[in-house]
Write an enzyme that holds these catalytic residues in place. Structure first.
Site, PDB file in Angstrom:
ATOM      1  N   GLY A   1       0.783  -1.234   0.000  1.00 37.28           N
ATOM      2  CA  GLY A   1       0.000   0.000   0.000  1.00 37.28           C
ATOM      3  C   GLY A   1       0.807   1.272   0.000  1.00 37.28           C
TER       4      GLY A   1
ATOM      5  CG  HIS B   1       3.099  -1.320 -15.508  1.00 37.58           C
ATOM      6  ND1 HIS B   1       2.781  -2.586 -15.064  1.00 37.58           N
ATOM      7  CD2 HIS B   1       4.201  -1.444 -16.280  1.00 37.58           C
ATOM      8  CE1 HIS B   1       3.659  -3.453 -15.559  1.00 37.58           C
ATOM      9  NE2 HIS B   1       4.523  -2.792 -16.297  1.00 37.58           N
TER      10      HIS B   1
HETATM   11  C1  GRF Z   1       4.700  -1.214  -6.725  1.00 33.28           C
HETATM   12  O1  GRF Z   1       5.868  -1.189  -7.525  1.00 33.28           O
HETATM   13  C2  GRF Z   1       3.501  -1.410  -7.629  1.00 33.28           C
HETATM   14  O2  GRF Z   1       3.634  -0.771  -8.890  1.00 33.28           O
HETATM   15  C3  GRF Z   1       3.498  -2.896  -7.802  1.00 33.28           C
HETATM   16  O3  GRF Z   1       3.812  -3.409  -6.511  1.00 33.28           O
HETATM   17  C4  GRF Z   1       4.680  -2.469  -5.839  1.00 33.28           C
HETATM   18  C5  GRF Z   1       4.152  -2.207  -4.437  1.00 33.28           C
HETATM   19  O4  GRF Z   1       2.984  -1.461  -4.529  1.00 33.28           O
HETATM   20  N1  GRF Z   1       2.257  -3.412  -8.275  1.00 33.28           N
HETATM   21  P1  GRF Z   1       2.238  -0.933  -3.173  1.00 33.28           P
HETATM   22  O5  GRF Z   1       3.341  -0.621  -2.182  1.00 33.28           O
HETATM   23  O6  GRF Z   1       1.351  -2.054  -2.703  1.00 33.28           O
HETATM   24  O7  GRF Z   1       1.481   0.288  -3.596  1.00 33.28           O
END
Ligand code: GRF
Length: 212
Positions: free
Chosen positions: A15, A113
């Site tokens: 998150g 992305h």
């Molecule tokens: C990020 O690089 C996102 O783009 C990918 O997972 C990583 C963690 O995302 N899908 P988050 O910390 O859960 O927002």
């Protein structure tokens, strides 16, 4: 006073992108958008803790509870239909939803992305896999993309992109961290602000940010 736009954020993991949105809303940099719902595909996602700390209502629609992509998509749609949602943001969300999702919210679903689309994207290319592929290919520059979601995975019109250097000693983890810090966490709140301020113009595949 900008018309308040209710925003739902779909998450799957840590998150950190949700946190960037929370921090932007707190700082008044979300263009009048209001984070009003978080839906997690995983019951133990730390993103749910972040939502609770920010006082944002959250629901779990566990992907493994549904046999098919279509059934999972319908369950997510039911949670959304129960609320007056204007914009849906996929923030670290690890699943492709069926076409019914975009049809239900045309032009109102945004995804981040962790690569410069059309490079290193598409079905099966998400999370750390993206950065492994980047390092395996030997590119010197990668980055992040925020785009509208269409029926084609990672294929919707591009809203914002930002380049990030690949360092010689990078691991997939160090590269992921840099792409998040230097690109994702900056681009996603900015794209949401532009959307909420009504400043995004879409002409075919071309998205232009116009002055307020
Ligand atoms: C990020 O690089 C996102 O783009 C990918 O997972 C990583 C963690 O995302 N899908 P988050 O910390 O859960 O927002």
């Amino acid at each position: 006073m900008l018309e308040e736009k209710n925003i739902a954020v779909l998450v799957s993991g840590g998150g950190s992108n949700l946190q960037a949105l929370i921090d932007a809303e707190t700082a008044g940099r979300l263009g009048g958008g209001r984070l009003s719902l978080v839906i997690s595909s995983h019951p133990n996602a730390y993103a749910l803790t972040r939502a609770a700390q920010a006082g944002i209502p959250a629901r779990v629609v566990a992907r493994e509870a549904y046999e098919t992509r279509a059934a999972f998509t319908q369950a997510v749609l039911e949670e959304l239909r129960a609320r007056d949602v204007h914009l849906i943001v996929l923030a670290g969300f690890l699943y492709v939803l069926s076409p019914a999702f975009c049809l239900a919210y045309p032009g109102r679903v945004i995804n981040v992305h962790p690569a410069l689309i059309p490079a290193f994207c598409g079905d099966g290319c998400y999370g750390l896999r993206v950065h492994r592929a980047v390092l395996a290919y030997g590119v010197k520059v990668t980055g992040a993309t925020v785009h509208f979601v269409s029926e084609e995975t990672d294929g919707g019109p591009i809203i914002l992109q930002k380049a990030v250097a690949v360092e010689p000693d990078d691991t997939p983890e160090s590269l992921q961290r840099r792409v998040m810090e230097q690109a994702e966490w900056i681009l996603l709140p900015e794209a949401v602000r532009l959307f909420c301020e009504g400043r995004l113009r879409v002409d075919g595949r071309t998205v232009t940010a116009v002055d307020a």
